[in-house]
Design an enzyme around this catalytic site. Structure first.
Site, PDB file in Angstrom:
ATOM      1  N   GLY A  33       0.822  -1.207   0.000  1.00  0.00           N
ATOM      2  CA  GLY A  33       0.000   0.000   0.000  1.00  0.00           C
ATOM      3  C   GLY A  33       0.852   1.252   0.000  1.00  0.00           C
ATOM      4  O   GLY A  33       0.458   2.291   0.530  1.00  0.00           O
ATOM      5  N   LYS A  47     -13.128   7.162   4.065  1.00  0.00           N
ATOM      6  CA  LYS A  47     -13.001   5.919   4.827  1.00  0.00           C
ATOM      7  C   LYS A  47     -14.157   4.991   4.477  1.00  0.00           C
ATOM      8  O   LYS A  47     -15.320   5.399   4.498  1.00  0.00           O
ATOM      9  CB  LYS A  47     -12.972   6.203   6.328  1.00  0.00           C
ATOM     10  CG  LYS A  47     -12.696   4.965   7.173  1.00  0.00           C
ATOM     11  CD  LYS A  47     -12.448   5.348   8.627  1.00  0.00           C
ATOM     12  CE  LYS A  47     -12.224   4.122   9.513  1.00  0.00           C
ATOM     13  NZ  LYS A  47     -11.053   3.333   9.089  1.00  0.00           N
ATOM     14  N   CYS A  82      -1.671  -3.169   9.453  1.00  0.00           N
ATOM     15  CA  CYS A  82      -2.269  -1.925   9.930  1.00  0.00           C
ATOM     16  C   CYS A  82      -3.595  -1.651   9.230  1.00  0.00           C
ATOM     17  O   CYS A  82      -4.209  -0.605   9.446  1.00  0.00           O
ATOM     18  CB  CYS A  82      -1.316  -0.759   9.683  1.00  0.00           C
ATOM     19  SG  CYS A  82       0.346  -1.026  10.319  1.00  0.00           S
ATOM     20  N   THR A  83      -4.028  -2.580   8.396  1.00  0.00           N
ATOM     21  CA  THR A  83      -5.279  -2.455   7.665  1.00  0.00           C
ATOM     22  C   THR A  83      -6.448  -2.806   8.573  1.00  0.00           C
ATOM     23  O   THR A  83      -6.321  -3.657   9.458  1.00  0.00           O
ATOM     24  CB  THR A  83      -5.252  -3.394   6.445  1.00  0.00           C
ATOM     25  OG1 THR A  83      -4.167  -3.017   5.594  1.00  0.00           O
ATOM     26  CG2 THR A  83      -6.540  -3.340   5.664  1.00  0.00           C
ATOM     27  N   HIS A 132     -14.250  10.312  11.085  1.00  0.00           N
ATOM     28  CA  HIS A 132     -13.188  10.138  10.094  1.00  0.00           C
ATOM     29  C   HIS A 132     -13.526  10.882   8.805  1.00  0.00           C
ATOM     30  O   HIS A 132     -14.650  11.329   8.611  1.00  0.00           O
ATOM     31  CB  HIS A 132     -12.973   8.649   9.787  1.00  0.00           C
ATOM     32  CG  HIS A 132     -12.226   7.922  10.861  1.00  0.00           C
ATOM     33  ND1 HIS A 132     -12.863   7.346  11.944  1.00  0.00           N
ATOM     34  CD2 HIS A 132     -10.904   7.685  11.042  1.00  0.00           C
ATOM     35  CE1 HIS A 132     -11.962   6.788  12.737  1.00  0.00           C
ATOM     36  NE2 HIS A 132     -10.774   6.983  12.208  1.00  0.00           N
TER      37      HIS A 132
END
Length: 250
Positions: free
Chosen positions: A8, A145, A84-85, A141
């Site tokens: 990513g 997102k 971290c996804t 957010h």
């Protein structure tokens, strides 16, 4: 020198991690993976299975659908993975747990040191307050997102759940005509503009309210935690790790 393969790499977080990593003498990003194969400071591959550059850890800031190829590659190369996804399905979470039997696996819904300190606080206070306080979580957010509620809201909510003996239920938003029951944890998602990330845990009692809030002002806070996790995961034994281990220095 810890060699990182960044999955990513051309996304918003990937670019922040790339820039921040240059200030670390202990690590370097040696390859990237992204469907958008634009030129970078390191070779970029459209799929991790095409990566022919040796790395010590895989740092993933991509999408859940990349999980299978990442796990396959990591097992073949016998290297650790830092996930971290967010937005994984229950089936994918099972795959992550299964992979930890063979390789070092790290997963956190939020890489911020501050959020994980809030999580520790909630572990200690939720059971004490629950009897006399209703618990609600509000998360905000940016409008790009895709998953809601956020992985961090679920992280905080599950921490509260696990610290209380009574069975609690998540209620995502509210509508209609119905009183709140005490064994609910309300989770409310707001999406708009360029909000990096805000999480507010509210304990509402009779005559008093306690609020614990974390605001991410910049995406750099997540990058700092991610790179610390890379340092932590270097040469780790197989098993499952989280930000609790990074903070606690396990």
């Amino acid at each position: 020198m810890i060699r990182i393969i960044l999955s990513g790499c051309n996304g918003k977080m990937g670019k922040v991690v790339t820039n921040l990593a240059e200030s670390y003498s202990s690590l370097a990003i040696v390859a990237g993976v992204d469907k958008n194969c634009v030129k970078s400071k390191f070779p970029v591959f459209s799929d991790i299975t095409k990566c022919n550059i040796e790395g010590d850890v895989i740092l993933d800031f991509s999408r859940p659908e990349a999980l299978d190829s990442i796990l396959k590659y990591a097992k073949e190369k016998n290297i650790g993975v830092i996930l971290c996804t967010t937005g994984y399905s229950e089936e994918q979470l099972e795959k992550i747990n299964e992979a930890s039997k063979y390789i070092p696996m790290f997963r956190s819904a939020n890489m911020s040191i501050g959020v994980n300190m809030v999580n520790k606080i909630l572990k200690n206070m939720s059971a004490v307050l629950y009897k006399n306080f209703d618990i609600e979580i509000i998360e905000k957010h940016h409008n790009q997102k895709v998953d809601s509620p956020s992985g961090t809201a679920l992280l905080l909510g599950n921490t509260i759940k696990d610290s209380i003996e009574e069975k609690l239920d998540f209620v995502n938003g509210r509508e209609g005509i119905k009183k709140r029951t005490h064994n609910e944890i309300g989770i409310h998602a707001i999406r708009g503009g360029s909000i990096v990330g805000e999480h507010d845990v509210i304990f509402a009692g009779q005559g008093e309210t306690i609020e614990i809030k974390h605001t991410a002002i910049s995406r750099e806070v997540f990058a700092v935690g991610a790179l610390k996790a890379c340092e932590f995961m270097f040469n780790r034994e197989k098993g499952f790790y989280s930000m609790d281990d990074v903070i606690g220095g396990k």
